[in-house]
Design a protein around this motif. Structure first.
Motif, short mmCIF file in Angstrom:
data_model
loop_
_atom_site.label_atom_id
_atom_site.label_comp_id
_atom_site.label_asym_id
_atom_site.label_seq_id
_atom_site.Cartn_x
_atom_site.Cartn_y
_atom_site.Cartn_z
N LYS A 72 11.97 -50.63 -42.00
CA LYS A 72 10.70 -49.93 -42.16
C LYS A 72 10.53 -49.45 -43.60
O LYS A 72 9.45 -49.56 -44.19
CB LYS A 72 10.62 -48.74 -41.20
CG LYS A 72 9.32 -47.96 -41.32
CD LYS A 72 9.32 -46.74 -40.41
CE LYS A 72 8.07 -45.91 -40.63
NZ LYS A 72 8.09 -44.67 -39.80
N GLY A 73 11.62 -48.93 -44.18
CA GLY A 73 11.57 -48.44 -45.56
C GLY A 73 11.26 -49.55 -46.54
O GLY A 73 10.48 -49.38 -47.48
N ARG A 74 11.88 -50.72 -46.32
CA ARG A 74 11.65 -51.85 -47.23
C ARG A 74 10.22 -52.36 -47.13
O ARG A 74 9.59 -52.70 -48.14
CB ARG A 74 12.64 -52.98 -46.91
CG ARG A 74 14.08 -52.66 -47.29
CD ARG A 74 14.95 -53.91 -47.34
NE ARG A 74 15.05 -54.53 -46.02
CZ ARG A 74 15.98 -54.20 -45.12
NH1 ARG A 74 16.86 -53.25 -45.39
NH2 ARG A 74 16.04 -54.83 -43.96
N LEU A 75 9.68 -52.39 -45.91
CA LEU A 75 8.30 -52.84 -45.73
C LEU A 75 7.33 -51.86 -46.37
O LEU A 75 6.34 -52.26 -47.00
CB LEU A 75 8.00 -53.00 -44.23
CG LEU A 75 8.72 -54.14 -43.51
CD1 LEU A 75 8.44 -54.10 -42.02
CD2 LEU A 75 8.31 -55.50 -44.10
N THR A 76 7.60 -50.57 -46.20
CA THR A 76 6.74 -49.54 -46.79
C THR A 76 6.76 -49.64 -48.31
O THR A 76 5.72 -49.58 -48.98
CB THR A 76 7.20 -48.14 -46.35
OG1 THR A 76 7.16 -48.06 -44.93
CG2 THR A 76 6.30 -47.06 -46.93
N ALA A 77 7.97 -49.79 -48.87
CA ALA A 77 8.10 -49.90 -50.33
C ALA A 77 7.37 -51.14 -50.85
O ALA A 77 6.69 -51.09 -51.88
CB ALA A 77 9.58 -49.96 -50.71
N ALA A 78 7.49 -52.24 -50.12
CA ALA A 78 6.81 -53.48 -50.53
C ALA A 78 5.30 -53.30 -50.53
O ALA A 78 4.61 -53.77 -51.44
CB ALA A 78 7.20 -54.62 -49.59
N PHE A 79 4.79 -52.59 -49.53
CA PHE A 79 3.35 -52.36 -49.46
C PHE A 79 2.89 -51.53 -50.66
O PHE A 79 1.94 -51.89 -51.35
CB PHE A 79 2.98 -51.66 -48.16
CG PHE A 79 1.57 -51.14 -48.16
CD1 PHE A 79 0.50 -52.00 -47.95
CD2 PHE A 79 1.32 -49.79 -48.39
CE1 PHE A 79 -0.81 -51.53 -47.96
CE2 PHE A 79 0.01 -49.31 -48.40
CZ PHE A 79 -1.05 -50.19 -48.19
N PHE A 80 3.55 -50.41 -50.91
CA PHE A 80 3.10 -49.51 -51.97
C PHE A 80 3.27 -50.16 -53.35
O PHE A 80 2.43 -49.97 -54.23
CB PHE A 80 3.85 -48.18 -51.90
CG PHE A 80 3.30 -47.26 -50.85
CD1 PHE A 80 2.12 -46.56 -51.07
CD2 PHE A 80 3.95 -47.09 -49.64
CE1 PHE A 80 1.60 -45.72 -50.11
CE2 PHE A 80 3.43 -46.26 -48.67
CZ PHE A 80 2.26 -45.57 -48.90
N LYS A 81 4.33 -50.90 -53.53
CA LYS A 81 4.50 -51.60 -54.81
C LYS A 81 3.43 -52.67 -54.97
O LYS A 81 2.89 -52.88 -56.06
CB LYS A 81 5.89 -52.22 -54.89
CG LYS A 81 7.02 -51.21 -55.06
CD LYS A 81 8.38 -51.90 -55.03
CE LYS A 81 9.50 -50.89 -55.16
NZ LYS A 81 10.85 -51.54 -55.07
N GLY A 82 3.16 -53.37 -53.87
CA GLY A 82 2.18 -54.46 -53.92
C GLY A 82 0.79 -54.00 -54.29
O GLY A 82 0.04 -54.72 -54.97
#
Length: 294
Positions: A72-82
């Motif tokens: 979940k943390g990796r997906l959230t980070a990917a979204f915000f970075k994206g």
């Protein structure tokens, strides 16, 4: 690329499932730098606002969104970075705030939109809390960019704090106010009283747009108080339950004692009755006590 993908996929899905409404979109300039200052009711704010406006906006996001472990943390980070969000460390590490301000100024110098939540965190109860002095006002005075107040409406009903899956059947909205010009304070970004005045003016406009009840304390303090009140209420409930259990145990003990006393008295009465019968039998068996025939 990720941002365009989000606009192509996420935005239509949000419109289909939630039918969000937007007012005052014409107050966002078609080009040029501007600061978006919004209330913060839900995690979903970071989806609805970027998806529904035409221009790209870069918001400050807490650093935890970028370094939380797990899938979940990796997906959230990917979204915000994206979507180009800027991580900001809220732990009080020296220099973190200055780095966030420099990043915000760089966004505005490129003629882009920069977004900030002046409360500094999500509202714990749907109320509007005091804006934090610092980032918003300092960036506005340093760059001269207009501040556009924004009110997110009912997004906390779509996804309340702590709820992962959003609730359907709720129609959230966005109300965008007219740009606020603070050029009269240019060069005064180090005056704390001016920074407070600018922040309060922005918060007043957000309150007017959102219709929220305003509370003149910081949301972080409100969260601490709510947490403490919850802990206190839980402790009181546990104490009440313990007292009720002890009272029930005491009542049961008293009932058992009463039953034991009753049984003891019954046993004594039975014993006395048997003794009386035995005495009567003994007397009737003594010589000379039997009746003589006539």
């Amino acid at each position: 690329m990720f941002y365009r993908l989000m606009k192509m996929i996420v935005a239509p899905l949000l419109r289909i499932f939630f039918r969000p409404w937007i007012e005052g979109e014409e107050n966002i300039p078609a080009e040029g730098a501007a600061i978006i200052a919004s209330n913060h009711l839900s995690f979903s704010d970071s989806f609805f606002f970027p998806a529904l406006i035409k221009r790209r906006v870069t918001f400050i996001a807490k650093a935890e969104y970028f370094n939380t472990p797990g899938l979940k943390g990796r997906l959230t980070a990917a979204f915000f970075k994206g979507v180009g969000q800027l991580p900001v460390d809220r732990s009080g590490v020296r220099g973190a705030g200055e780095a966030a301000i420099r990043s915000a100024i760089a966004v505005l110098e490129r003629g882009e939109l920069f977004g900030v939540y002046p409360e500094g965190t999500r509202s714990p109860d749907g109320k509007l809390y005091r804006g934090k002095v610092g980032g918003l006002a300092r960036v506005a005075l340093a760059t001269g960019a207009p501040v556009i107040p924004v009110a997110m409406i009912d997004t906390e009903k779509v996804q309340p704090p702590g709820q992962v899956i959003p609730s359907f059947g709720i129609r959230p909205g966005i109300r965008i106010g007219r740009p606020l010009d603070f050029s009269r304070y240019h060069g005064m970004e180090n005056d704390r009283f001016i920074l407070r005045s600018v922040t309060d003016e922005v918060m007043y406009e957000i309150m007017r747009l959102s219709g929220q009840e305003y509370v003149d304390i910081y949301a972080t303090a409100a969260k601490r108080q709510i947490t403490e009140d919850k802990k206190k209420a839980d402790a009181e409930r546990r104490a009440a339950a313990k007292a009720e259990k002890a009272e029930a145990a005491e009542a049961e003990k008293a009932e058992k004692a009463a039953e034991a006393e009753k049984a003891e008295k019954a046993a004594e009465a039975e014993k006395a009755e048997k003794a009386a019968e035995a005495e009567k039998t003994e007397k009737s068996a003594e010589p000379g006590t039997s009746e003589k025939p006539e």
